[in-house]
Write an enzyme that holds these catalytic residues in place. Structure first.
Site, short mmCIF file in Angstrom:
data_model
loop_
_atom_site.label_atom_id
_atom_site.label_comp_id
_atom_site.label_asym_id
_atom_site.label_seq_id
_atom_site.Cartn_x
_atom_site.Cartn_y
_atom_site.Cartn_z
N GLU A 200 30.64 44.22 24.60
CA GLU A 200 29.57 44.04 23.63
C GLU A 200 28.23 44.26 24.30
OE1 GLU A 200 30.25 40.13 22.20
OE2 GLU A 200 29.61 39.15 24.05
N VAL B 51 35.32 35.49 41.64
CA VAL B 51 35.84 34.84 42.84
C VAL B 51 37.36 34.99 42.93
CG1 VAL B 51 33.94 33.18 42.86
CG2 VAL B 51 36.08 32.57 41.70
N ALA C 2 36.58 47.43 29.99
CA ALA C 2 36.24 48.01 31.28
C ALA C 2 37.34 48.92 31.81
CB ALA C 2 35.97 46.89 32.29
N HIS D 284 29.33 35.50 44.62
CA HIS D 284 29.53 34.07 44.39
C HIS D 284 30.64 33.49 45.26
CE1 HIS D 284 27.63 34.76 40.18
NE2 HIS D 284 26.72 34.36 41.04
N CYS E 205 31.71 20.55 60.04
CA CYS E 205 32.00 20.14 61.41
C CYS E 205 31.82 21.31 62.38
CB CYS E 205 33.40 19.56 61.51
SG CYS E 205 34.76 20.73 61.28
N ASN F 126 30.55 47.30 28.90
CA ASN F 126 30.87 45.94 28.49
C ASN F 126 31.44 45.98 27.07
OD1 ASN F 126 30.81 43.15 29.38
ND2 ASN F 126 29.30 42.77 27.78
N GLY G 200 31.49 44.77 32.85
CA GLY G 200 32.16 43.54 32.46
C GLY G 200 31.36 42.28 32.73
N SER H 251 27.94 39.78 31.42
CA SER H 251 27.08 39.46 30.28
C SER H 251 25.61 39.65 30.56
CB SER H 251 27.32 38.00 29.85
OG SER H 251 27.02 37.11 30.92
#
Length: 262
Positions: free
Chosen positions: A229, A113, A245, A129, A141, A227, A201, A203
């Site tokens: 890991e 975000v 990355a 997201h 409104c 990634n 990047g 999980s």
């Protein structure tokens, strides 16, 4: 050749194979997570370093938390906005932005975000997201739009007020317990109908975003993970690369450029 050099050569060769698949008409979809922003110094959401005033972000990023204590939740988001306003895109963001201009059939889906992809100039971004730089009226409104962009840092009052009705604003992000916007979900599912899907990047544990790479592979896309890991998806994909990355993307971009020059 030492062990490190052998590993680096292996990674370079793998990235060269990936680069060879990236033709002008290749349909490319990229999914990014927090790892793409790590080199920009963006604080991580999870883990001990994600704590803020002894609160775990997961306990603040819910509609219930906002209903109970909107001032506390907004103090956290206002702090995050101030931190993010000082961050700049890194090499990973820049490479992806370049691809978005060079490949006509490129889509980027981000779980982040922070707005750094947009700041890097990336085109065709789907904010899975939402964005911390968007706000909406908590009362929904009628004069206000569903969400709008607001880069105010810091807000003069917490919680900030809706300019239309005077009620509270809320951050334009998807909180825990909330569903993904149906239009965002539709566009994301359309994007997995691609030739090449890269998850970078992330999980691969936060759903429904984590399901996208599996759906892309099911539909026949060559699926790649980058990634630091291994993840639950690593063994199921066509190619899994471990590393930072921004470094992996920089090498991949170099391989693309060198192939074009030959």
């Amino acid at each position: 050749m030492n062990e490190t050099s052998a590993y680096e050569l292996k990674i370079t060769n793998m990235l060269g194979q990936l680069a060879a698949r990236m033709k002008p008409d290749t349909r490319i979809t990229v999914l990014t997570g927090a790892g793409i922003s790590a080199a920009s110094g963006v604080p991580t959401f999870r883990g001990p370093e994600g704590l803020w005033k002894n609160f775990r972000p997961e306990s603040l990023a819910t509609p219930e938390a906002f209903h109970q204590n909107p001032k506390l939740v907004w103090e956290w988001y206002d702090w995050r906005r101030q931190v993010l306003s000082t961050k700049t895109p890194n090499r990973g963001h820049e490479v992806l932005a370049s691809w978005s201009h060079r490949y006509p059939n490129f889509t980027l889906i981000t779980q982040n975000v922070d707005g750094l992809h947009e700041r890097a100039g990336t085109q065709n971004v789907i904010r899975f997201h939402g964005s911390i730089w968007e706000v909406s009226c908590w009362n929904n409104c009628s004069p206000s739009s569903s969400r709008w962009w607001d880069e105010t840092v810091p807000f003069s009052s917490i919680p900030p007020a809706c300019p239309h009705c005077g009620g509270m604003l809320r951050p334009g992000v998807v909180w825990f317990g909330e569903g993904i916007d149906p239009d965002v979900m539709r566009r994301s599912m359309d994007a997995v109908a691609c030739d090449l899907f890269l998850t970078i990047g992330t999980s691969s544990v936060v759903y429904p975003a984590a399901s996208l790479v599996h759906e892309a592979k099911r539909r026949g896309a060559y699926s790649v993970e980058m990634n630091v890991e291994s993840t639950p998806a690593s063994g199921l994909l066509d190619l899994a690369l471990q590393g930072r990355a921004e470094e992996l993307l920089a090498v991949c971009e170099r391989e693309i450029r060198e192939a074009q020059a030959r």
